[in-house]
Scaffold this motif. Structure first.
Motif, PDB file in Angstrom:
ATOM      1  N   GLN A 188       1.354 -16.931   0.165  1.00  0.00           N
ATOM      2  CA  GLN A 188       0.547 -16.077   0.497  1.00  0.00           C
ATOM      3  C   GLN A 188       1.531 -15.459   2.285  1.00  0.00           C
ATOM      4  N   ASN A 189       2.901 -16.191   2.673  1.00  0.00           N
ATOM      5  CA  ASN A 189       3.211 -15.307   3.922  1.00  0.00           C
ATOM      6  C   ASN A 189       4.312 -14.402   3.113  1.00  0.00           C
ATOM      7  N   THR A 190       4.676 -14.907   1.873  1.00  0.00           N
ATOM      8  CA  THR A 190       5.727 -13.644   1.359  1.00  0.00           C
ATOM      9  C   THR A 190       5.637 -12.266   1.399  1.00  0.00           C
ATOM     10  N   LYS A 191       6.142 -10.837   1.441  1.00  0.00           N
ATOM     11  CA  LYS A 191       6.483 -10.244   1.935  1.00  0.00           C
ATOM     12  C   LYS A 191       6.692  -9.505   0.402  1.00  0.00           C
ATOM     13  N   GLN A 192       5.764  -8.699   0.300  1.00  0.00           N
ATOM     14  CA  GLN A 192       6.537  -7.996  -1.225  1.00  0.00           C
ATOM     15  C   GLN A 192       6.176  -6.429  -1.391  1.00  0.00           C
ATOM     16  N   LEU A 193       7.179  -5.782  -1.212  1.00  0.00           N
ATOM     17  CA  LEU A 193       6.801  -4.623  -1.762  1.00  0.00           C
ATOM     18  C   LEU A 193       5.737  -4.523  -2.655  1.00  0.00           C
ATOM     19  N   ASP A 194       5.045  -3.437  -2.924  1.00  0.00           N
ATOM     20  CA  ASP A 194       4.181  -3.093  -3.270  1.00  0.00           C
ATOM     21  C   ASP A 194       4.712  -1.789  -4.543  1.00  0.00           C
ATOM     22  N   ARG A 195       3.885  -1.167  -5.855  1.00  0.00           N
ATOM     23  CA  ARG A 195       4.799   0.155  -6.333  1.00  0.00           C
ATOM     24  C   ARG A 195       4.363   1.313  -5.710  1.00  0.00           C
ATOM     25  N   LYS A 196       3.068   1.365  -4.430  1.00  0.00           N
ATOM     26  CA  LYS A 196       3.209   2.766  -4.380  1.00  0.00           C
ATOM     27  C   LYS A 196       4.529   2.586  -3.227  1.00  0.00           C
ATOM     28  N   THR A 197       4.568   1.735  -2.531  1.00  0.00           N
ATOM     29  CA  THR A 197       5.536   1.872  -1.165  1.00  0.00           C
ATOM     30  C   THR A 197       7.274   2.299  -1.994  1.00  0.00           C
ATOM     31  N   LEU A 198       7.369   1.054  -3.286  1.00  0.00           N
ATOM     32  CA  LEU A 198       8.742   2.018  -3.540  1.00  0.00           C
ATOM     33  C   LEU A 198       8.937   3.140  -3.965  1.00  0.00           C
TER      34      LEU A 198
END
Length: 276
Positions: free
Chosen positions: A5-15
């Protein structure tokens, strides 16, 4: 609390936002001193804002992208995608810092610039222009329209594909390149490359001629300036893909090669060197 739950992940919109900033602004504030530095920095802003909510952390992270950067804008999108992957890994505590990111892009921007300039500016664009000029006979606007549409589609979707491939494999690629597996594969490639160069030879006779009949594009010469033996490698990888991934038998693979060769000779792509 679950660690995931603490993992930061880039979403498709940001990319996608990051990609479009590079696509439209790779040459932003271009100068002899900075070249594409600010275009690179601009494309990383959505990534930094997403991964580092704290302003001080954003300032610290973006500092890595103030270093000089210049490469082929089209193929260079793979570096931007790889950087996004590395930045995501850094935000999640991986042993990656600004210096590592700078080393990565410094090592890639030169080779990619050389390949991109030869492949895009020296090969793809002349081919598209040759086709367009042929379609513009008699002053027809069709050739110009074709060139604009074809170039925009190839540039956009080609860069987008490379960006997301760079993001998908970026973190794995870094670990692979510096690990024991990478060293073993590089040695294996050297051996396989020697075998290919000795036993397999694939070349093309495709040329484009101007209205005066003179050849202005020799595709094989352009390919040799980018990567000697490139077609040989491509055909070998194609055969490996058929047999390994698609489970095509060796006999059917040879049949496919014969058919492709036959059609290529008829279209003038290959020249068997036969005379009758």
């Amino acid at each position: 609390m679950d660690a995931t739950q603490n993992t930061k992940q880039l979403d498709r919109k940001t990319l996608s936002h990051s990609f479009h900033l590079w696509f439209w602004g790779a040459l932003t504030c271009f100068s002899q001193e900075h070249m594409q530095t600010f275009g690179y920095m601009s494309s990383m802003l959505p990534i930094i804002r997403k991964l580092y909510p704290n302003h001080d952390d954003q300032v610290k992270a973006i500092h890595a992208y103030t270093a000089f950067f210049n490469t082929n804008p089209m193929l260079g999108s793979v570096i931007i995608g790889t950087t996004a992957s590395m930045e995501e890994a850094r935000a999640n505590g991986k042993d990656i810092d600004g210096e590592t990111i700078n080393d990565m892009r410094a090592g890639l921007m030169g080779p990619i610039a050389g390949i991109g300039d030869s492949l895009i500016d020296g090969t793809l664009i002349p081919i598209l222009l040759g086709i367009s000029l042929g379609m513009s006979t008699g002053g027809s606007p069709v050739g110009a329209i074709f060139y604009i549409i074809a170039w925009v589609l190839i540039a956009y979707f080609g860069q987008r594909f490379l960006y997301f491939r760079g993001y998908k494999f970026g973190d794995q690629a870094v670990g692979f390149l510096v690990g024991k597996q990478g060293a073993a594969v590089r040695r294996a490639i050297g051996v396989v490359g020697g075998v290919l160069a000795t036993w397999v030879n694939v070349t093309t006779s495709f040329t484009l001629r101007g209205v005066d009949g003179k050849v202005f594009l020799n595709l094989q010469s352009k390919l040799d300036s980018i990567y000697p033996g490139l077609l040989t490698v491509v055909v070998t990888l194609f055969c490996w893909w058929l047999m390994s991934k698609k489970r095509v038998s060796a006999i059917w693979t040879m049949v496919i090669l014969v058919v492709v060769s036959f059609i290529g000779v008829l279209l003038g792509v290959f020249n068997p060197g036969l005379s009758y």
